[in-house]
Design a protein around this motif. Sequence first.
Motif, PDB file in Angstrom:
ATOM      1  N   UNK A 144       0.827  -1.204   0.000  1.00  0.00           N
ATOM      2  CA  UNK A 144       0.000   0.000   0.000  1.00  0.00           C
ATOM      3  C   UNK A 144       0.863   1.257   0.000  1.00  0.00           C
ATOM      4  N   UNK A 145       2.116   1.114   0.369  1.00  0.00           N
ATOM      5  CA  UNK A 145       3.080   2.202   0.321  1.00  0.00           C
ATOM      6  C   UNK A 145       4.435   1.597  -0.002  1.00  0.00           C
ATOM      7  N   UNK A 146       5.231   2.299  -0.793  1.00  0.00           N
ATOM      8  CA  UNK A 146       6.578   1.834  -1.099  1.00  0.00           C
ATOM      9  C   UNK A 146       7.445   3.051  -1.388  1.00  0.00           C
ATOM     10  N   UNK A 147       8.688   3.017  -0.936  1.00  0.00           N
ATOM     11  CA  UNK A 147       9.595   4.121  -1.163  1.00  0.00           C
ATOM     12  C   UNK A 147      11.002   3.570  -1.299  1.00  0.00           C
ATOM     13  N   UNK A 148      11.672   3.924  -2.383  1.00  0.00           N
ATOM     14  CA  UNK A 148      13.068   3.564  -2.561  1.00  0.00           C
ATOM     15  C   UNK A 148      13.891   4.634  -1.836  1.00  0.00           C
ATOM     16  N   UNK A 151      18.454  10.670   0.031  1.00  0.00           N
ATOM     17  CA  UNK A 151      17.215  10.785   0.805  1.00  0.00           C
ATOM     18  C   UNK A 151      17.454  10.344   2.250  1.00  0.00           C
ATOM     19  N   UNK A 152      18.206   9.277   2.438  1.00  0.00           N
ATOM     20  CA  UNK A 152      18.513   8.813   3.785  1.00  0.00           C
ATOM     21  C   UNK A 152      19.241   9.902   4.569  1.00  0.00           C
ATOM     22  N   UNK A 153      20.223  10.537   3.937  1.00  0.00           N
ATOM     23  CA  UNK A 153      20.976  11.612   4.595  1.00  0.00           C
ATOM     24  C   UNK A 153      20.039  12.756   4.963  1.00  0.00           C
ATOM     25  N   UNK A 154      19.123  13.131   4.052  1.00  0.00           N
ATOM     26  CA  UNK A 154      18.175  14.208   4.309  1.00  0.00           C
ATOM     27  C   UNK A 154      17.271  13.871   5.504  1.00  0.00           C
ATOM     28  N   UNK A 211       6.715  11.223   2.327  1.00  0.00           N
ATOM     29  CA  UNK A 211       7.707  11.528   1.306  1.00  0.00           C
ATOM     30  C   UNK A 211       7.219  10.918  -0.001  1.00  0.00           C
ATOM     31  N   UNK A 212       7.306  11.673  -1.081  1.00  0.00           N
ATOM     32  CA  UNK A 212       6.903  11.137  -2.376  1.00  0.00           C
ATOM     33  C   UNK A 212       7.988  11.410  -3.405  1.00  0.00           C
ATOM     34  N   UNK A 260       2.206  23.952   1.458  1.00  0.00           N
ATOM     35  CA  UNK A 260       3.391  24.407   2.194  1.00  0.00           C
ATOM     36  C   UNK A 260       4.590  23.503   2.013  1.00  0.00           C
ATOM     37  N   UNK A 261       4.427  22.305   1.483  1.00  0.00           N
ATOM     38  CA  UNK A 261       5.560  21.409   1.262  1.00  0.00           C
ATOM     39  C   UNK A 261       6.342  21.852   0.053  1.00  0.00           C
ATOM     40  N   UNK A 262       7.619  21.548   0.017  1.00  0.00           N
ATOM     41  CA  UNK A 262       8.475  21.931  -1.097  1.00  0.00           C
ATOM     42  C   UNK A 262       9.269  20.727  -1.576  1.00  0.00           C
ATOM     43  N   UNK A 263       9.663  20.783  -2.851  1.00  0.00           N
ATOM     44  CA  UNK A 263      10.525  19.760  -3.418  1.00  0.00           C
ATOM     45  C   UNK A 263      11.908  19.942  -2.822  1.00  0.00           C
ATOM     46  N   UNK A 264      12.509  18.846  -2.348  1.00  0.00           N
ATOM     47  CA  UNK A 264      13.848  18.935  -1.740  1.00  0.00           C
ATOM     48  C   UNK A 264      14.870  18.253  -2.624  1.00  0.00           C
TER      49      UNK A 264
END
Length: 126
Positions: free
Chosen positions: A74-78, A83-86, A96-97, A122-126
């Motif tokens: 139902x959710x998956x994220x590589x 991203x790990x450091x962030x 996170x998307x 209010x979210x921004x692309x990082x």
Amino acid sequence: DMPVQIVRAASKTGDEFWGVANVSAIDGEDVEDSHGTNFSVEELGRAMDKLAMDGRYLSLDHDHNGAKFAGRATQAMVVTPELLEYIIRTKKTGLYIKGRPLDEASRKAVLSGKVALSIAGRGRVV
């Protein structure tokens, strides 16, 4: 080794869980699964991108070590090293998307840093 390592059961009823389906590297060192395979985070990312762009879902149906399991992700994220450091640096939890712009104007909007991702804008692309 279990094919999907269960990290945390989300409920006492067992109706959902979090798991690690594939580990590409540990502390920067590539690792192989029990079949001697290593999938890089880039390969995993491309596979998940294709899955999503094709409108498909990730089946979790397995029969390993005598344990039958039928389910659907139902959710998956590589998680890439960046991203790990962030996440570690900011300590931010939440949704996170990863997205892909579908046209040139949208690609330019992403590059401008003005793209908002949250419901409230209010979210921004990082």
